[in-house]
Design a protein around this motif. Structure first.
Motif, mmCIF file in Angstrom:
data_model
loop_
_atom_site.group_PDB
_atom_site.id
_atom_site.type_symbol
_atom_site.label_atom_id
_atom_site.label_comp_id
_atom_site.label_asym_id
_atom_site.label_seq_id
_atom_site.Cartn_x
_atom_site.Cartn_y
_atom_site.Cartn_z
ATOM 1 N N LEU A 76 0.668 -1.838 -0.183
ATOM 2 C CA LEU A 76 0.317 0.055 0.122
ATOM 3 C C LEU A 76 0.605 1.222 0.355
ATOM 4 N N LEU A 77 1.780 1.353 1.001
ATOM 5 C CA LEU A 77 2.643 2.046 0.838
ATOM 6 C C LEU A 77 3.756 2.820 -0.514
ATOM 7 N N SER A 78 3.763 1.267 -0.948
ATOM 8 C CA SER A 78 4.539 2.029 -2.298
ATOM 9 C C SER A 78 3.245 2.181 -3.855
ATOM 10 N N ASN A 79 1.912 1.599 -3.505
ATOM 11 C CA ASN A 79 1.245 2.488 -4.420
ATOM 12 C C ASN A 79 0.677 4.157 -3.477
ATOM 13 N N VAL A 80 0.744 4.334 -2.974
ATOM 14 C CA VAL A 80 1.130 6.229 -1.518
ATOM 15 C C VAL A 80 2.152 6.568 -2.297
ATOM 16 N N GLU A 81 3.079 6.059 -2.194
ATOM 17 C CA GLU A 81 4.117 6.980 -2.704
ATOM 18 C C GLU A 81 4.660 6.715 -4.082
ATOM 19 N N ALA A 82 4.298 6.369 -4.725
ATOM 20 C CA ALA A 82 4.580 6.119 -6.670
ATOM 21 C C ALA A 82 4.419 7.690 -7.482
ATOM 22 N N SER A 83 5.426 7.473 -7.796
ATOM 23 C CA SER A 83 5.262 8.423 -9.114
ATOM 24 C C SER A 83 5.614 7.901 -10.459
ATOM 25 N N GLY A 84 5.340 7.742 -11.862
ATOM 26 C CA GLY A 84 6.060 7.458 -12.965
ATOM 27 C C GLY A 84 5.833 6.288 -12.742
ATOM 28 N N ARG A 107 5.100 1.815 -8.413
ATOM 29 C CA ARG A 107 4.062 1.940 -7.351
ATOM 30 C C ARG A 107 3.810 -0.343 -7.496
ATOM 31 N N GLU A 108 4.907 -0.802 -7.683
ATOM 32 C CA GLU A 108 5.103 -2.472 -7.957
ATOM 33 C C GLU A 108 6.464 -2.280 -6.951
ATOM 34 N N LYS A 109 7.019 -1.944 -6.581
ATOM 35 C CA LYS A 109 8.559 -1.427 -6.669
ATOM 36 C C LYS A 109 8.486 -2.469 -4.584
ATOM 37 N N SER A 110 7.268 -2.867 -4.160
ATOM 38 C CA SER A 110 7.191 -4.406 -3.327
ATOM 39 C C SER A 110 7.027 -5.567 -4.121
ATOM 40 N N ALA A 111 5.793 -5.153 -4.290
ATOM 41 C CA ALA A 111 5.510 -6.292 -5.418
ATOM 42 C C ALA A 111 7.288 -7.306 -6.565
ATOM 43 N N ASP A 112 7.662 -5.878 -6.743
ATOM 44 C CA ASP A 112 9.069 -6.532 -7.865
ATOM 45 C C ASP A 112 10.348 -7.533 -7.157
ATOM 46 N N ALA A 113 10.103 -7.087 -5.667
ATOM 47 C CA ALA A 113 11.168 -7.721 -4.261
ATOM 48 C C ALA A 113 10.382 -8.498 -4.083
#
Length: 240
Positions: A106-114, A124-130
């Motif tokens: 959820l934090l990744s989506n809130v702070e996403a840019s680009g 916004r997928e950085k947490s899922a990527d990890a």
């Protein structure tokens, strides 16, 4: 198992593909062998409109049972013939688990840019990527890994601790209250915790957790954050 492909994807989907009966059989038996309690197809009926029109269904274009659906029927009959064996069978317990942190997603989506490109540190997928990267890495190394949700992580009476030796914590920038203590309890009991990034740096509401992890937990502390453009590599002081 949800949204198992039931029919052709000729205009939508990631690739041009129509599963064959042998594909369906392999998918179903692999799902059963992995301990699936239910298997849902996308879809039973063929879509009749939109970008997925004429696609994805277990029924054929005439609205009749396809060879794919016949394969499903055969697997069900075979499974029923071994009902007692399948009911008593249990998949092996995984000694390695990966933490799934909904708060971090959820934090990744809130702070996403680009965009959502993996190389974009603000995607916004950085947490899922990890999460996916950790699973792929363990798979490459020959480890069978399972997943554990933060709520189960905090269940002191849960049996997961007794069966787990290694807990991987990927991309978990935000942790829910009590998760940090649960990780510490697991480590004190002899478990191994491997984390990356700014683990537990923030609360789910984006507020920075000034307490953070005690320095002696990981043997290191975050003193500063440096942004780097372009590729880089790690090297020892001797240049190797």
């Amino acid at each position: 198992v949800s949204e198992l492909q039931g029919g052709p994807a000729v205009g939508s989907g990631n690739q041009f593909f129509t599963p064959q009966p042998e594909d369906i059989r392999a998918w179903l038996w692999e799902s059963i062998g992995s301990g699936a309690e239910a298997i849902l197809f996308w879809c039973f009926n063929t879509r009749d409109n939109g970008g997925e029109g004429g696609e994805w269904g277990l029924l054929n274009q005439l609205g009749r049972p396809s060879r794919r659906l016949e394969a499903v029927t055969r697997v069900i009959r075979e499974a029923r013939g071994h009902g007692d064996l399948l009911a008593s069978a249990r998949p092996p317990k995984t000694r390695v688990k990966i933490l799934y942190s909904e708060a971090s997603h959820l934090l990744s989506n809130v702070e996403a840019s680009g965009g959502v490109e993996a190389q974009n540190p603000r995607n916004r997928e950085k947490s899922a990527d990890a999460l996916c990267g950790a699973f792929s890495l363990l798979d490459d190394l020959g480890f069978e890994a399972g997943f554990i949700d933060e709520r189960l992580l905090r269940d002191a009476g849960g049996g997961w601790r007794a069966e787990t030796e290694l807990l991987v914590v990927p991309g978990c920038t935000a942790l829910e209250p009590g998760s940090r203590e649960a990780l510490a309890d697991f480590a004190r009991a002899g478990g191994t915790v491997i984390a990356d990034g700014l683990c537990g740096w923030k609360f789910p509401n984006t507020e920075i957790d000034r307490a953070g992890f005690p320095e002696d937990f990981f043997g290191a502390a975050v003193e500063e954050i440096e942004s780097i453009r372009g590729a880089f590599s790690f090297a020892l002081e001797d240049g190797s």
